[in-house]
Motif scaffolding. Structure first.
Motif, PDB file in Angstrom:
ATOM      1  N   GLY A   1      50.062  36.779  30.217  1.00  0.00           N
ATOM      2  CA  GLY A   1      48.884  36.397  30.994  1.00  0.00           C
ATOM      3  C   GLY A   1      47.696  37.316  30.789  1.00  0.00           C
ATOM      4  O   GLY A   1      47.824  38.470  30.371  1.00  0.00           O
ATOM      5  N   LYS A   2      46.516  36.804  31.112  1.00  0.00           N
ATOM      6  CA  LYS A   2      45.257  37.543  30.895  1.00  0.00           C
ATOM      7  C   LYS A   2      45.122  38.771  31.786  1.00  0.00           C
ATOM      8  O   LYS A   2      44.462  39.737  31.428  1.00  0.00           O
ATOM      9  CB  LYS A   2      44.071  36.609  31.139  1.00  0.00           C
ATOM     10  N   SER A   3      45.711  38.727  32.981  1.00  0.00           N
ATOM     11  CA  SER A   3      45.552  39.848  33.928  1.00  0.00           C
ATOM     12  C   SER A   3      46.471  41.029  33.619  1.00  0.00           C
ATOM     13  O   SER A   3      46.291  42.115  34.178  1.00  0.00           O
ATOM     14  CB  SER A   3      45.850  39.371  35.355  1.00  0.00           C
ATOM     15  N   ILE A   4      47.448  40.829  32.756  1.00  0.00           N
ATOM     16  CA  ILE A   4      48.456  41.868  32.490  1.00  0.00           C
ATOM     17  C   ILE A   4      47.826  43.065  31.777  1.00  0.00           C
ATOM     18  O   ILE A   4      47.247  42.921  30.697  1.00  0.00           O
ATOM     19  CB  ILE A   4      49.619  41.292  31.656  1.00  0.00           C
TER      20      ILE A   4
ATOM     21  N   ASN B   1      47.123  36.703  46.237  1.00  0.00           N
ATOM     22  CA  ASN B   1      46.459  37.185  45.024  1.00  0.00           C
ATOM     23  C   ASN B   1      45.492  38.320  45.354  1.00  0.00           C
ATOM     24  O   ASN B   1      45.459  39.347  44.672  1.00  0.00           O
ATOM     25  CB  ASN B   1      45.723  36.036  44.330  1.00  0.00           C
TER      26      ASN B   1
ATOM     27  N   SER C   1      48.651  44.274  38.460  1.00  0.00           N
ATOM     28  CA  SER C   1      48.174  43.263  37.501  1.00  0.00           C
ATOM     29  C   SER C   1      49.203  42.147  37.329  1.00  0.00           C
ATOM     30  O   SER C   1      48.845  40.971  37.204  1.00  0.00           O
ATOM     31  CB  SER C   1      47.846  43.908  36.149  1.00  0.00           C
TER      32      SER C   1
ATOM     33  N   GLU D   1      48.577  38.291  38.330  1.00  0.00           N
ATOM     34  CA  GLU D   1      48.790  37.203  37.363  1.00  0.00           C
ATOM     35  C   GLU D   1      49.685  36.110  37.929  1.00  0.00           C
ATOM     36  O   GLU D   1      49.370  34.924  37.824  1.00  0.00           O
ATOM     37  CB  GLU D   1      49.399  37.772  36.083  1.00  0.00           C
TER      38      GLU D   1
ATOM     39  N   SER E   1      48.444  32.339  38.925  1.00  0.00           N
ATOM     40  CA  SER E   1      49.027  31.224  38.183  1.00  0.00           C
ATOM     41  C   SER E   1      49.456  30.107  39.123  1.00  0.00           C
ATOM     42  O   SER E   1      49.282  28.931  38.826  1.00  0.00           O
ATOM     43  CB  SER E   1      50.231  31.702  37.368  1.00  0.00           C
TER      44      SER E   1
END
Length: 200
Positions: free
Chosen positions: A53-56, A144, A183, A187, A191
């Motif tokens: 994922g992008k947030s990782i 989140n 993070s 994510e 999601s």
């Protein structure tokens, strides 16, 4: 004879300097070995999707943290989130134990104040990670937000230690892991919020 002796002397000095400076060779070997280290294999498709994922912040950490039977057995995001938050809370508790031990040692008022900042950060993180799973199924947006703000809290601890000139590698590592878990939590909750991860 004199030029030959001079040449021998220059060669001897050059070889001595070359032999005594192995750092470039070590650096090259180190750099190439870092490239060749493979990423841990994901324990399940869900874990692979989460860790990509992008947030990782750190994919390797994500895959390694979730390479356990509980994560592999997770059938949906709710179960994986539960595993993840338990790991995050456990990790934060381990760091808090280190901080509490340091608080009991003799130190300056400035050091004690900095460590107290870290105690507050980790108590907050443990409480937040504990609430996320309950919030997750009811209100992913709130979950989140709550998990996302844990990461910046780790900076408060790190900055307080730096200001007090405290060198504590285990706490610094804990701060880094706190950011990573934050993070990962961000994510997984995002999601569910947008409804994308389960459909991939």
């Amino acid at each position: 004879m004199a030029p030959r002796n001079h040449l021998c002397l220059v060669l001897t000095i050059f070889l001595s300097v070359f032999a005594l400076s192995p750092m470039p060779t070590i650096a090259v070997i180190s750099r190439s070995s870092q490239v060749k280290v493979p990423l841990p294999a994901p324990s399940s498709k869900l874990v692979a999707q989460l860790c990509n994922g992008k947030s990782i912040l750190n994919r390797r950490f994500c895959l390694k943290a979730l390479s356990n039977p509980e994560a592999a057995a997770a059938k949906d995001l709710n179960q994986l989130a539960n595993v993840l938050m338990k790991l995050a809370a456990s990790n934060a508790q381990a760091t808090l134990n280190v901080i509490n031990y340091m608080v009991k040692q003799p130190g300056s008022p400035q050091s004690l104040k900095a460590l107290q900042t870290c105690v507050d950060v980790y108590k907050y993180a443990i409480q937040s990670f504990g609430m996320i799973f309950a919030e997750f199924s009811e209100d992913p947006m709130t979950a989140n937000y709550d998990v996302s703000v844990v990461g910046p809290e780790a900076d408060n601890c790190e900055n307080a230690m730096a200001a007090a000139k405290i060198r504590a590698p285990r706490i610094s590592a804990g701060n880094r892991f706190l950011r990573y878990y934050s993070s990962m939590g961000s994510e997984i909750t995002a999601s569910v919020e947008v409804g994308t991860m389960g459909r991939r």
